[in-house]
Scaffold this motif. Structure first.
Motif, PDB file in Angstrom:
ATOM      1  N   GLU A 127      21.190  35.623  18.316  1.00  0.00           N
ATOM      2  CA  GLU A 127      21.691  34.460  19.058  1.00  0.00           C
ATOM      3  C   GLU A 127      20.719  34.046  20.158  1.00  0.00           C
ATOM      4  O   GLU A 127      20.507  32.852  20.379  1.00  0.00           O
ATOM      5  CB  GLU A 127      23.075  34.751  19.660  1.00  0.00           C
ATOM      6  N   ARG A 130      17.911  32.224  18.443  1.00  0.00           N
ATOM      7  CA  ARG A 130      18.343  30.877  18.044  1.00  0.00           C
ATOM      8  C   ARG A 130      18.370  29.939  19.245  1.00  0.00           C
ATOM      9  O   ARG A 130      17.972  28.777  19.153  1.00  0.00           O
ATOM     10  CB  ARG A 130      19.719  30.922  17.383  1.00  0.00           C
ATOM     11  N   SER A 131      18.856  30.449  20.353  1.00  0.00           N
ATOM     12  CA  SER A 131      18.903  29.643  21.573  1.00  0.00           C
ATOM     13  C   SER A 131      17.491  29.276  22.028  1.00  0.00           C
ATOM     14  O   SER A 131      17.238  28.124  22.400  1.00  0.00           O
ATOM     15  CB  SER A 131      19.629  30.420  22.672  1.00  0.00           C
ATOM     16  N   GLN A 132      16.606  30.225  21.982  1.00  0.00           N
ATOM     17  CA  GLN A 132      15.215  29.949  22.360  1.00  0.00           C
ATOM     18  C   GLN A 132      14.582  28.919  21.437  1.00  0.00           C
ATOM     19  O   GLN A 132      13.863  28.025  21.892  1.00  0.00           O
ATOM     20  CB  GLN A 132      14.381  31.236  22.341  1.00  0.00           C
ATOM     21  N   ILE A 133      14.851  29.032  20.162  1.00  0.00           N
ATOM     22  CA  ILE A 133      14.283  28.083  19.196  1.00  0.00           C
ATOM     23  C   ILE A 133      14.855  26.697  19.411  1.00  0.00           C
ATOM     24  O   ILE A 133      14.133  25.699  19.377  1.00  0.00           O
ATOM     25  CB  ILE A 133      14.531  28.577  17.746  1.00  0.00           C
ATOM     26  N   SER A 134      16.168  26.606  19.660  1.00  0.00           N
ATOM     27  CA  SER A 134      16.771  25.284  19.856  1.00  0.00           C
ATOM     28  C   SER A 134      16.295  24.641  21.155  1.00  0.00           C
ATOM     29  O   SER A 134      16.238  23.417  21.263  1.00  0.00           O
ATOM     30  CB  SER A 134      18.296  25.375  19.836  1.00  0.00           C
ATOM     31  N   ASN A 135      15.944  25.450  22.137  1.00  0.00           N
ATOM     32  CA  ASN A 135      15.446  24.916  23.403  1.00  0.00           C
ATOM     33  C   ASN A 135      13.947  24.615  23.372  1.00  0.00           C
ATOM     34  O   ASN A 135      13.423  24.049  24.326  1.00  0.00           O
ATOM     35  CB  ASN A 135      15.741  25.891  24.548  1.00  0.00           C
ATOM     36  N   LYS A 137      10.746  22.747  22.855  1.00  0.00           N
ATOM     37  CA  LYS A 137      10.398  21.328  22.784  1.00  0.00           C
ATOM     38  C   LYS A 137       9.009  21.194  22.183  1.00  0.00           C
ATOM     39  O   LYS A 137       8.049  21.812  22.652  1.00  0.00           O
ATOM     40  CB  LYS A 137      10.407  20.687  24.186  1.00  0.00           C
TER      41      LYS A 137
END
Length: 161
Positions: A127, A130-135, A137
């Motif tokens: 998780e 995933r959070s790092q990837i979604s953040n 830019k």
């Protein structure tokens, strides 16, 4: 108790000893598995993917060994129970087998608990990733690539002679 020949007695004792040695071997494998899982937990918390991969591969080998050993233990246990019903074995042997089976049961519980801990840690780690990837830019997202734009191409050619 019916009269049994010395050969039958020797066979039953051999079955009992082999069963005990298989249980001891399985107990050793479960201890090894628990150690691997504990080290795997350290790799997860340290976020060391190489070490985690190595522990996972080792874990798979130990599980295969336990499964192959279990294939031998199940029929041996049936033979042991069938023979145990027909005669009384030495109390020390019975107590030793019971102790090994109890140890095995405890180790299996510990392995299951450690496995659950490792799974939970991995879920949290996934998780976070995933959070790092979604953040993340992409700095080039707003820029247009020279390869994606259509360049004007001449349609007429003027030739003089």
């Amino acid at each position: 108790m019916s009269n049994i020949t010395q050969e039958e007695l020797n066979e039953r004792v051999a079955i009992l000893r082999r069963f005990r040695s298989l249980l001891e071997e399985q107990r050793g494998k479960f201890r090894e598995y628990l150690t691997v899982l504990e080290k795997q937990q350290d790799s997860i918390t340290a976020e060391n993917p190489e070490s985690l991969l190595a522990h996972t591969e080792l874990e798979q080998q130990v599980v295969k060994n336990i499964a192959s050993l279990q294939k031998v233990i199940v029929p041996m246990a049936k033979m042991y129970r069938a023979n145990a019903a027909s005669y009384t074995s030495p109390a020390a042997e019975e107590a030793e087998i019971t102790k090994i089976q109890n140890d095995l049961s405890d180790l299996q519980d510990k392995v299951l608990k450690q496995n659950a801990i490792n799974r939970d840690l991995l879920k949290v780690h996934i998780e976070q990733l995933r959070s790092q990837i979604s953040n993340f830019k992409n700095p080039y997202k707003a820029n247009r690539s020279v390869y994606t734009t259509v360049q004007p191409v001449a349609q007429m050619v003027h030739v003089e002679v």
